[in-house]
Scaffold this motif. Structure first.
Motif, PDB file in Angstrom:
ATOM      1  N   HIS A 194       0.879  -1.165   0.000  1.00 14.02           N
ATOM      2  CA  HIS A 194       0.000   0.000   0.000  1.00 14.02           C
ATOM      3  C   HIS A 194       0.917   1.215   0.000  1.00 14.02           C
ATOM      4  N   TYR A 195       0.907   1.948  -1.093  1.00  9.14           N
ATOM      5  CA  TYR A 195       1.744   3.134  -1.237  1.00  9.14           C
ATOM      6  C   TYR A 195       0.872   4.368  -1.352  1.00  9.14           C
ATOM      7  N   GLN A 196       1.147   5.361  -0.521  1.00 10.63           N
ATOM      8  CA  GLN A 196       0.496   6.656  -0.666  1.00 10.63           C
ATOM      9  C   GLN A 196       1.543   7.702  -1.011  1.00 10.63           C
ATOM     10  N   ASN A 197       1.303   8.424  -2.106  1.00  6.19           N
ATOM     11  CA  ASN A 197       2.247   9.428  -2.572  1.00  6.19           C
ATOM     12  C   ASN A 197       2.343  10.570  -1.559  1.00  6.19           C
ATOM     13  N   PHE A 198       3.520  11.167  -1.512  1.00  5.34           N
ATOM     14  CA  PHE A 198       3.785  12.229  -0.545  1.00  5.34           C
ATOM     15  C   PHE A 198       3.665  13.603  -1.202  1.00  5.34           C
TER      16      PHE A 198
END
Length: 375
Positions: A194-198
């Motif tokens: 699960h990747y959330q962009n910064f």
């Protein structure tokens, strides 16, 4: 004043491998800050070795040899004509070597290293599958150089994975790359991520070009999420390759038809909602909810890009989708579309075997690669 260069055991050769990636869900939305995606590592790799040597050399995947040097700004310069991917390697070397220098308070001016690079992210003819070789190259370079100096021993495994992601991201931001860096997330952590962009607005050129790489890499990145997600064991992924190359960077640069800001906001909100529904369905092994939301994400992306008159689907994907859905699998184009790969997720192994068999029977190119959970 920096210490003299740290002694590296001349017999020590660090070899690492960084996996390629495919997206499960969240594409296009995830290029925006605070947007989530599910992306997974595949068992195809860039392998990179680094060791102290009498000269500064890079030996590329095809056997080509290049010399490299450090300029006055401590930036790695590769000499000669080379493919774009070596630009990524040079930038990753610049960022990771400067991080090492700042972390250990050492002088890297006279450091001499040789890097050896090999890759199986393409077929025997050298045609890339679309597994994110650029991201894997950046991650492998950063990981190998830090491990050569035993930086990994200073962090927990997860902390080190996040550090590698950040350094690889900084190295690509130096080159003004437009992507989401989801490929870096998968290559850094492995498995399903699960990747959330910064929010990149806090990283300005001045910081990237200054001597603050360590400070930047070890600071909190607003919005960043890197979290491993375990798929239920019964669920199985199948991968089809279109044999048509697609560049995320090029597709993002395309000037599509403009859509209203309200429509874009809705797309982002709905995409995030779907991703979190998918995560919950994975955690609870709820196949019905999972399939419903993955289909919704596939349709949502297709409709969004159609409104902008952007290329996405291919006839070959239509054929593959029909076959997959006939065997109770969920079909989805992975990544930016208009080429590269698509995936089918099946509720069990028998269904997955039927999908692959029927794909092959109609002449579609099935890849044997699987989700890679790491060593």
């Amino acid at each position: 004043m920096p210490n003299e260069i740290a002694k590296i055991n001349e017999s020590q050769k660090i070899t690492v491998k960084a996996p390629g990636k495919l997206y499960l869900a969240g594409e296009y939305a995830v290029v925006s800050p605070n947007q989530s995606a599910l992306v997974f590592a595949v068992d195809a790799f860039i392998e990179l070795s680094v060791f102290a040597s009498a000269t500064r050399e890079i030996i590329d995947n095809d056997g080509s040899q290049y010399s490299w040097e450090l300029n006055q700004s401590k930036e790695v310069i590769i000499n000669g004509d080379y493919e774009n991917e070596l630009s990524l390697t040079a930038s990753a070397m610049t960022v990771s070597l400067n991080y090492v220098a700042q972390k250990l308070d050492i002088d890297i001016s006279n450091l001499k290293l040789t890097l050896e690079i090999s890759s199986d992210l393409q077929n025997s003819a050298g045609k890339k599958y679309g597994f994110g070789s650029s991201g894997a190259a950046s991650v492998a370079t950063c990981r190998a150089i830090l491990m050569l100096f035993n930086i990994d021993s200073l962090f927990t495994q997860y902390e080190f994975q996040v550090l590698i992601f950040k350094l690889a991201a900084l190295s690509q931001m130096r080159l003004e790359k437009l992507g989401s860096f989801g490929d870096l997330a998968a290559s850094s952590l492995s498995g399903m991520v699960h990747y959330q962009n910064f929010d990149r607005s806090f990283i300005v050129d001045e910081k990237l070009e200054s001597s603050s790489i360590k400070l930047l890499a070890e600071s909190n990145w607003p919005g960043l999420i890197l979290r491993s997600i375990e798929l239920p064991k019964e669920w199985e992924l199948s991968i089809i390759w279109s044999e048509k190359a697609s560049s995320t960077e090029d597709l993002l640069k395309l000037k599509g038809k403009e859509i209203a800001e309200s429509e874009m906001r809705l797309f982002l909100e709905e995409s995030n909602k779907i991703i979190f529904n998918l995560i919950e369905a994975i955690k609870t092994a709820n196949w019905s909810d999972f399939s419903l939301n993955l289909k919704k994400n596939a349709d949502f992306i297709s409709e969004h890009l159609a409104k902008q008159l952007r290329p996405y689907n291919l006839d070959i994907f239509d054929r593959a989708k029909e076959i997959a859905e006939a065997e109770s699998a969920i079909f989805k184009i992975s990544g930016s579309g208009a080429g590269d790969c698509a995936i089918a997720i099946s509720p069990n192994h028998d269904n997955a075997m039927k999908v692959r068999k029927n794909w092959e029977a109609t002449g579609l190119k099935v890849l044997s690669h699987k989700l890679w959970k790491g060593i």
